[in-house]
Write an enzyme that holds these catalytic residues in place. Structure first.
Site, PDB file in Angstrom:
ATOM      1  N   SER A   1      10.836   2.267   1.959  1.00 56.06           N
ATOM      2  CA  SER A   1      11.470   2.893   0.836  1.00 56.06           C
ATOM      3  C   SER A   1      10.738   2.680  -0.571  1.00 56.06           C
ATOM      4  CB  SER A   1      12.851   2.335   0.799  1.00 56.06           C
ATOM      5  OG  SER A   1      12.912   1.042   0.134  1.00 56.06           O
TER       6      SER A   1
ATOM      7  N   ILE B   1       9.686  -7.206   1.412  1.00 56.76           N
ATOM      8  CA  ILE B   1       9.700  -6.878   0.082  1.00 56.76           C
ATOM      9  C   ILE B   1       8.266  -6.371  -0.375  1.00 56.76           C
ATOM     10  CG2 ILE B   1      10.062  -7.885  -2.507  1.00 56.76           C
ATOM     11  CD1 ILE B   1      12.359  -8.014  -0.597  1.00 56.76           C
ATOM     12  N   LYS B   2       8.241  -5.299  -0.891  1.00 58.55           N
ATOM     13  CA  LYS B   2       7.182  -4.448  -1.365  1.00 58.55           C
ATOM     14  C   LYS B   2       6.616  -5.107  -2.617  1.00 58.55           C
ATOM     15  CE  LYS B   2       6.646  -0.045  -0.158  1.00 58.55           C
ATOM     16  NZ  LYS B   2       7.180   1.204   0.181  1.00 58.55           N
ATOM     17  N   ILE B   3       5.239  -5.353  -2.679  1.00 55.52           N
ATOM     18  CA  ILE B   3       4.579  -5.776  -3.748  1.00 55.52           C
ATOM     19  C   ILE B   3       3.265  -4.892  -4.043  1.00 55.52           C
ATOM     20  CG2 ILE B   3       3.416  -7.834  -4.962  1.00 55.52           C
ATOM     21  CD1 ILE B   3       5.312  -9.569  -3.810  1.00 55.52           C
TER      22      ILE B   3
ATOM     23  N   LEU C   1      11.951  -2.931   0.780  1.00 55.43           N
ATOM     24  CA  LEU C   1      12.563  -2.833  -0.097  1.00 55.43           C
ATOM     25  C   LEU C   1      11.350  -3.386  -1.416  1.00 55.43           C
ATOM     26  CD1 LEU C   1      14.993  -1.990  -2.241  1.00 55.43           C
ATOM     27  CD2 LEU C   1      15.611  -4.526  -2.157  1.00 55.43           C
TER      28      LEU C   1
END
Length: 366
Positions: free
Chosen positions: A45, A138-140, A107
């Site tokens: 997402s 977790i998207k960074i 996310l």
């Protein structure tokens, strides 16, 4: 019965993730069907995806009303909504996760934090604990500041999806941040056998920027070739890094490679095949996160075959030719990174505005 083309990708070692998420996809049973019938193995997402989902669907209205009765901050409301969807999607992928290297749902931290390493670390850790699912990433973003955050969050034991990656030089820095984070964790006496990470290389946007420059310099035959050449070279870098002595030491302690993930694989140029960036980059130990429209197109008329390491000489020639005609890929990747952050900041702001509008309307209607 005709073989499912999406499932065939698994025969070549590639996992298919869906670059889309909304509440109706989950509640309608469509996601479950994609997992069971098409072999979907993960989901990503981003702020643009959530903006479209929340702005265009009444499925979120009741939850917005409920949260707004106790929480007025629109960003806090958004993340509470997003976490609900991410948790529900992660639960759908639980069986996939239990059986292999996939089953992850991603996310993203706020795009407003793209150049704030400490802010990114703080929010990433907070989201990780709030989602509370082993199969979440977790998207960074792969900014300079993001590299610091990637290393730190890996050392804290989080699963990380590195996003907005456009250049080969930056990709090597991303892989180094991953390995450094694992090494930091080992030095602290912590286990590393549960940590997963992917490096999301964005493709079609590269060709959108490069192709007009190529044509202007009189090399139309190179149109549509640069992004694929970059991806093929990135895969060679991946293989070198994750067979190195440095990684072997970590692998002996349970570490897994940070797989490359092909992102932005929907075709932007209508003169290209709508499955161009799927067909060309099928290969082992990789992931393709595919928009729904492209997923359905590939299922209908894609061409499953291992091609990621085919025509490597052509890929190398393409990248060398760019240098000869004074097209600087590092400069272009920096430009794309800035544009990518902006492309997520705008829908993120629109998303918060949509929540404000729904919140005001719902409260007024109470």
């Amino acid at each position: 019965m005709e073989t499912n083309k999406i499932k065939q990708l698994h025969e070549f070692g590639q996992s298919v993730w869906l670059d889309f998420l909304d509440r109706m996809l989950i509640s309608s049973g469509q996601l479950k069907k994609l997992i069971e019938e098409d072999g979907l193995r993960g989901m990503t997402s981003n702020p643009a995806i959530f903006e479209k989902a929340i702005s265009s669907s009444p499925a979120y209205d009741e939850q917005i009303k409920e949260i707004a009765s106790r929480q007025q901050d629109n960003e806090a409301i958004f993340y509470e909504i997003a976490i609900t969807d991410i948790q529900n999607a992660a639960d759908q992928f639980a069986a996939v996760f239990a059986n292999g290297d996939d089953g992850y749902v991603s996310l993203e931290v706020s795009p407003r934090l793209a150049h704030d390493a400490n802010g990114t670390i703080k929010q990433a850790v907070a989201l990780w604990h709030k989602v509370n699912r082993e199969n979440v990433m977790i998207k960074i973003p792969a900014t300079i500041e993001g590299l610091q955050a990637i290393r730190k969050t890996i050392s804290e034991g989080l699963n990380i999806n590195v996003t907005l990656l456009f250049g080969l030089e930056r990709y090597e820095q991303v892989a180094d941040a991953y390995l450094s984070g694992l090494e930091d964790r080992v030095a602290a006496g912590q286990p590393i056998d549960h940590i997963a990470s992917v490096a999301s290389f964005f493709l079609s946007r590269i060709d959108v920027v490069v192709d007009p420059q190529i044509e202007a310099k009189g090399y139309p035959e190179m149109k549509g070739e640069v992004a694929i050449a970059c991806a093929k070279q990135a895969y060679q870098i991946y293989k070198n890094i994750f067979t190195s002595d440095r990684f072997m030491k970590l692998q002996a302690l349970g570490a897994t490679p940070q797989r490359v993930l092909w992102a932005s694989t929907g075709t932007k140029d209508p003169s290209f095949s709508d499955t161009k960036y799927v067909d060309a980059l099928i290969g082992p130990e990789t992931i393709n996160t595919i928009p729904m429209e492209t997923l359905m197109a590939f299922k209908d008329h894609g061409h499953p075959a291992s091609r990621l390491e085919h025509n490597l000489d052509k890929a190398i020639y393409t990248l060398e030719q760019l240098k000869k005609i004074d097209i600087d890929l590092n400069s272009i990747s920096n430009q794309l990174e800035k544009e990518g952050i902006d492309k997520f900041n705008k829908p993120y702001d629109q998303l918060l505005q949509a929540i404000q509008m729904k919140k005001v309307f719902k409260i007024a209607a109470m």
